[in-house]
Design a protein around this motif. Sequence first.
Motif, PDB file in Angstrom:
ATOM      1  N   SER A   1       0.794  -1.238   0.000  1.00 39.65           N
ATOM      2  CA  SER A   1       0.000   0.000   0.000  1.00 39.65           C
ATOM      3  C   SER A   1       0.825   1.285   0.000  1.00 39.65           C
ATOM      4  N   THR A   2       1.822   1.380   0.864  1.00 42.75           N
ATOM      5  CA  THR A   2       2.578   2.634   0.969  1.00 42.75           C
ATOM      6  C   THR A   2       3.323   2.978  -0.315  1.00 42.75           C
ATOM      7  N   PRO A   3       4.095   2.053  -0.914  1.00 43.81           N
ATOM      8  CA  PRO A   3       4.748   2.389  -2.187  1.00 43.81           C
ATOM      9  C   PRO A   3       3.739   2.686  -3.303  1.00 43.81           C
ATOM     10  N   CYS A   4       2.621   2.000  -3.284  1.00 46.24           N
ATOM     11  CA  CYS A   4       1.577   2.246  -4.278  1.00 46.24           C
ATOM     12  C   CYS A   4       1.062   3.678  -4.132  1.00 46.24           C
ATOM     13  N   TRP A   5       0.694   4.072  -2.925  1.00 46.31           N
ATOM     14  CA  TRP A   5       0.196   5.417  -2.657  1.00 46.31           C
ATOM     15  C   TRP A   5       1.232   6.460  -3.058  1.00 46.31           C
ATOM     16  N   ARG A   6       2.496   6.213  -2.735  1.00 45.36           N
ATOM     17  CA  ARG A   6       3.584   7.139  -3.058  1.00 45.36           C
ATOM     18  C   ARG A   6       3.715   7.316  -4.571  1.00 45.36           C
ATOM     19  N   ARG A   7       3.651   6.205  -5.308  1.00 45.30           N
ATOM     20  CA  ARG A   7       3.758   6.280  -6.771  1.00 45.30           C
ATOM     21  C   ARG A   7       2.599   7.067  -7.380  1.00 45.30           C
ATOM     22  N   VAL A   8       1.401   6.828  -6.876  1.00 41.55           N
ATOM     23  CA  VAL A   8       0.235   7.563  -7.393  1.00 41.55           C
ATOM     24  C   VAL A   8       0.418   9.050  -7.133  1.00 41.55           C
ATOM     25  N   LYS A   9       0.856   9.406  -5.945  1.00 41.23           N
ATOM     26  CA  LYS A   9       1.079  10.822  -5.611  1.00 41.23           C
ATOM     27  C   LYS A   9       2.159  11.431  -6.506  1.00 41.23           C
ATOM     28  N   GLU A  10       3.209  10.670  -6.812  1.00 42.69           N
ATOM     29  CA  GLU A  10       4.260  11.161  -7.707  1.00 42.69           C
ATOM     30  C   GLU A  10       3.714  11.376  -9.123  1.00 42.69           C
ATOM     31  N   LEU A  11       2.869  10.457  -9.591  1.00 43.19           N
ATOM     32  CA  LEU A  11       2.264  10.603 -10.923  1.00 43.19           C
ATOM     33  C   LEU A  11       1.335  11.825 -10.961  1.00 43.19           C
ATOM     34  N   GLU A  12       0.639  12.080  -9.876  1.00 42.69           N
ATOM     35  CA  GLU A  12      -0.216  13.273  -9.796  1.00 42.69           C
ATOM     36  C   GLU A  12       0.640  14.537  -9.804  1.00 42.69           C
ATOM     37  N   ALA A  13       1.693  14.550  -8.976  1.00 42.09           N
ATOM     38  CA  ALA A  13       2.557  15.732  -8.866  1.00 42.09           C
ATOM     39  C   ALA A  13       3.258  16.041 -10.188  1.00 42.09           C
ATOM     40  N   ALA A  14       3.599  15.015 -10.945  1.00 40.46           N
ATOM     41  CA  ALA A  14       4.272  15.202 -12.226  1.00 40.46           C
ATOM     42  C   ALA A  14       3.300  15.604 -13.334  1.00 40.46           C
ATOM     43  N   GLY A  15       1.995  15.573 -13.030  1.00 37.16           N
ATOM     44  CA  GLY A  15       1.004  15.943 -14.043  1.00 37.16           C
ATOM     45  C   GLY A  15       0.636  14.821 -14.983  1.00 37.16           C
ATOM     46  N   VAL A  16       1.156  13.624 -14.741  1.00 36.66           N
ATOM     47  CA  VAL A  16       0.785  12.472 -15.566  1.00 36.66           C
ATOM     48  C   VAL A  16      -0.681  12.150 -15.317  1.00 36.66           C
ATOM     49  N   ILE A  17      -1.078  12.151 -14.049  1.00 33.83           N
ATOM     50  CA  ILE A  17      -2.491  12.023 -13.684  1.00 33.83           C
ATOM     51  C   ILE A  17      -2.996  13.448 -13.488  1.00 33.83           C
ATOM     52  N   ARG A  18      -3.900  13.889 -14.377  1.00 33.05           N
ATOM     53  CA  ARG A  18      -4.407  15.265 -14.323  1.00 33.05           C
ATOM     54  C   ARG A  18      -5.607  15.413 -13.405  1.00 33.05           C
TER      55      ARG A  18
END
Length: 168
Positions: free
Chosen positions: A34-51
Amino acid sequence: MDLLDRQDVLLLNELQRDARQTVQQLAAAVGLSSTPCWRRVKELEAAGVIRGYTALVDRAKVNLQLCVLAEINLGRHQEGEVQRFEAAVAQSPQIVACWSTTGQADYVIKVLVPDIQAYEHFLHETAFRLPGVTHVRSSVVMKEVKSETRLPIELPARGAAVGKPKKG
């Protein structure tokens, strides 16, 4: 350049399938805790990959049965005129997509309205009044064969990665 790895692509595909999953469900689906998954999603959001995240609404069930693709031509292509046109398009709720194109049309817009009478009203009250418009060619969609929102993100080969914009 930062790259999307296999886990990022799996996460993106899984989120495109169902963005309402809990972090635990998402982590299990892609083989992470869960923790690495959550971290990766947050990184994708911060990078603008997930808008962002959204709900898919059945347009017929909200009385938007008519879909029209309209080709738009502008009289002049001066920067100010183009900016005014694009700003006006952004303000029109019936225009749900707009693409600047090559070929015969300067732009192609996708318009959703309840019926042909509503489209005629849209033409006279909105489309013909958009800044710089000289010509509108409309094509009524008879049947939607495919309308996909998911992007076809392919898994990289083992050890490879796909491009992702750098942060900041």
